[in-house]
Design an enzyme around this catalytic site. Structure first.
Site, PDB file in Angstrom:
ATOM      1  N   GLU A  93      -3.457  -7.736  -3.797  1.00 45.96           N
ATOM      2  CA  GLU A  93      -3.412  -6.333  -4.193  1.00 45.96           C
ATOM      3  C   GLU A  93      -3.879  -6.137  -5.634  1.00 45.96           C
ATOM      4  OE1 GLU A  93      -0.168  -4.428  -2.162  1.00 45.96           O
ATOM      5  OE2 GLU A  93       0.322  -3.365  -4.005  1.00 45.96           O
ATOM      6  N   ASP A 101      -0.426   2.919 -10.746  1.00 43.28           N
ATOM      7  CA  ASP A 101       0.115   2.017  -9.728  1.00 43.28           C
ATOM      8  C   ASP A 101      -0.233   0.553 -10.036  1.00 43.28           C
ATOM      9  OD1 ASP A 101       1.868   2.277  -7.503  1.00 43.28           O
ATOM     10  OD2 ASP A 101       0.297   1.511  -6.203  1.00 43.28           O
ATOM     11  N   GLU A 120       8.329  -0.813  -0.170  1.00 41.49           N
ATOM     12  CA  GLU A 120       7.160  -1.124   0.667  1.00 41.49           C
ATOM     13  C   GLU A 120       6.993  -0.100   1.797  1.00 41.49           C
ATOM     14  OE1 GLU A 120       5.307  -3.006  -0.856  1.00 41.49           O
ATOM     15  OE2 GLU A 120       5.558  -5.125  -0.418  1.00 41.49           O
ATOM     16  N   GLU A 139      10.272   7.136  -6.293  1.00 41.52           N
ATOM     17  CA  GLU A 139       8.988   7.284  -5.595  1.00 41.52           C
ATOM     18  C   GLU A 139       8.480   8.725  -5.686  1.00 41.52           C
ATOM     19  OE1 GLU A 139       6.817   5.131  -4.073  1.00 41.52           O
ATOM     20  OE2 GLU A 139       8.011   3.375  -4.545  1.00 41.52           O
TER      21      GLU A 139
HETATM   22  C1  LIG Z   1       5.016   3.223  -6.759  1.00 41.28           C
HETATM   23  C2  LIG Z   1       4.752   2.222  -5.678  1.00 41.28           C
HETATM   24  N1  LIG Z   1       5.635   2.104  -4.689  1.00 41.28           N
HETATM   25  C3  LIG Z   1       5.443   1.212  -3.699  1.00 41.28           C
HETATM   26  C4  LIG Z   1       4.329   0.407  -3.681  1.00 41.28           C
HETATM   27  C5  LIG Z   1       4.118  -0.561  -2.540  1.00 41.28           C
HETATM   28  O1  LIG Z   1       3.796  -1.816  -2.933  1.00 41.28           O
HETATM   29  C6  LIG Z   1       3.421   0.546  -4.754  1.00 41.28           C
HETATM   30  N2  LIG Z   1       2.287  -0.197  -4.816  1.00 41.28           N
HETATM   31  N3  LIG Z   1       3.659   1.458  -5.726  1.00 41.28           N
END
Ligand SMILES: Cc1ncc(CO)c(N)n1
EC number: 3.5.99.2
Length: 223
Positions: A90, A48, A142, A212
């Site tokens: 983040e 991520d 998001e 996702e």
């Molecule tokens: C895969 C993914 N989808 C959404 C977000 C939301 O910012 C993230 N950090 N990573």
């Protein structure tokens, strides 16, 4: 008086199954049930981080499109700018968290699902992609995280204490409000969009949902 049904509401009803697949994925359920495999969590964390780095230029492109879309009496630019600022925070958080879990971010190789998702984001950066279409992707990306992680914070959840902070990042109320602002932006745009753009935007939503699910799978299915 009955409130008017928005386009996003129609879509979420129509694609409920796929949407739930993205927000109630086995990976998220395993966090919520407290039986998450920590190696799966670490895989997710490292992957991520790579995703979020690729997400920044995409969000910047949405910001540019909002600005150029000119009739921004509604403050779209400011909402999206808030998103950019949150991403700055983040990225620092990912570095801190990776250190905490002993995940070496510099040696992470993006897996196939991640590469494909990042490539999809890049395709949306193109100026040929309408603001409305890009904004729908942004809202969905998001919101899926918001709903997924908020699910892990519900009263009856058994989320391990050491993962609560992660869930808070996206599952907190103010992130939820931000997602609502994005949804309002999207619905306002869709209200005045051509049929062609609406069709493209819906297809883009479906692609996001699929990416996702694949992204969660990538972390969850590793042994
Ligand atoms: C895969 C993914 N989808 C959404 C977000 C939301 O910012 C993230 N950090 N990573």
């Amino acid at each position: 008086m009955q409130a008017k049904i928005t386009v996003t509401e129609t879509w979420l009803r129509k694609h409920r199954h796929l949407y739930d697949g993205a927000t109630r994925h086995p990976f998220i359920r395993s966090i919520r049930d407290g039986n998450i495999d920590i190696s799966a969590f670490k895989t997710w964390l490292g992957q991520d981080y790579i995703f979020v780095r690729a997400f920044v230029p995409f969000v910047a492109s949405v910001l540019t499109k909002a600005y150029k879309g000119s009739d921004d009496g509604n403050g779209d630019v400011e909402v999206i700018l808030g998103g950019v600022a949150a991403l700055h925070d983040e990225i620092s958080w990912f570095k801190k968290e990776a250190f905490k879990w002993g995940v070496q971010l510099s040696s992470i190789v993006p897996q196939k699902a991640n590469q494909e998702y990042c490539r999809f984001l890049e395709s949306l950066i193109s100026p040929e992609v309408e603001y409305t279409v890009a904004a729908v992707a942004f809202w969905a990306i998001e919101t899926i995280y918001q709903e997924s992680f908020a699910h892990c914070l519900e009263d009856d959840s058994k989320t391990p204490p050491e993962l609560k902070e992660t869930c808070q990042r996206w599952g907190n109320e103010s992130f939820g409000e931000y997602c609502n602002s994005l949804r309002n932006i999207v619905d306002r745009q869709l209200e005045k969009a051509s049929d062609d753009v609406i069709t493209k935007a819906e297809a883009t939503l479906l692609r996001v949902l699929e990416h996702e699910v694949d992204f969660w799978n990538m972390s969850h299915r590793r042994t």
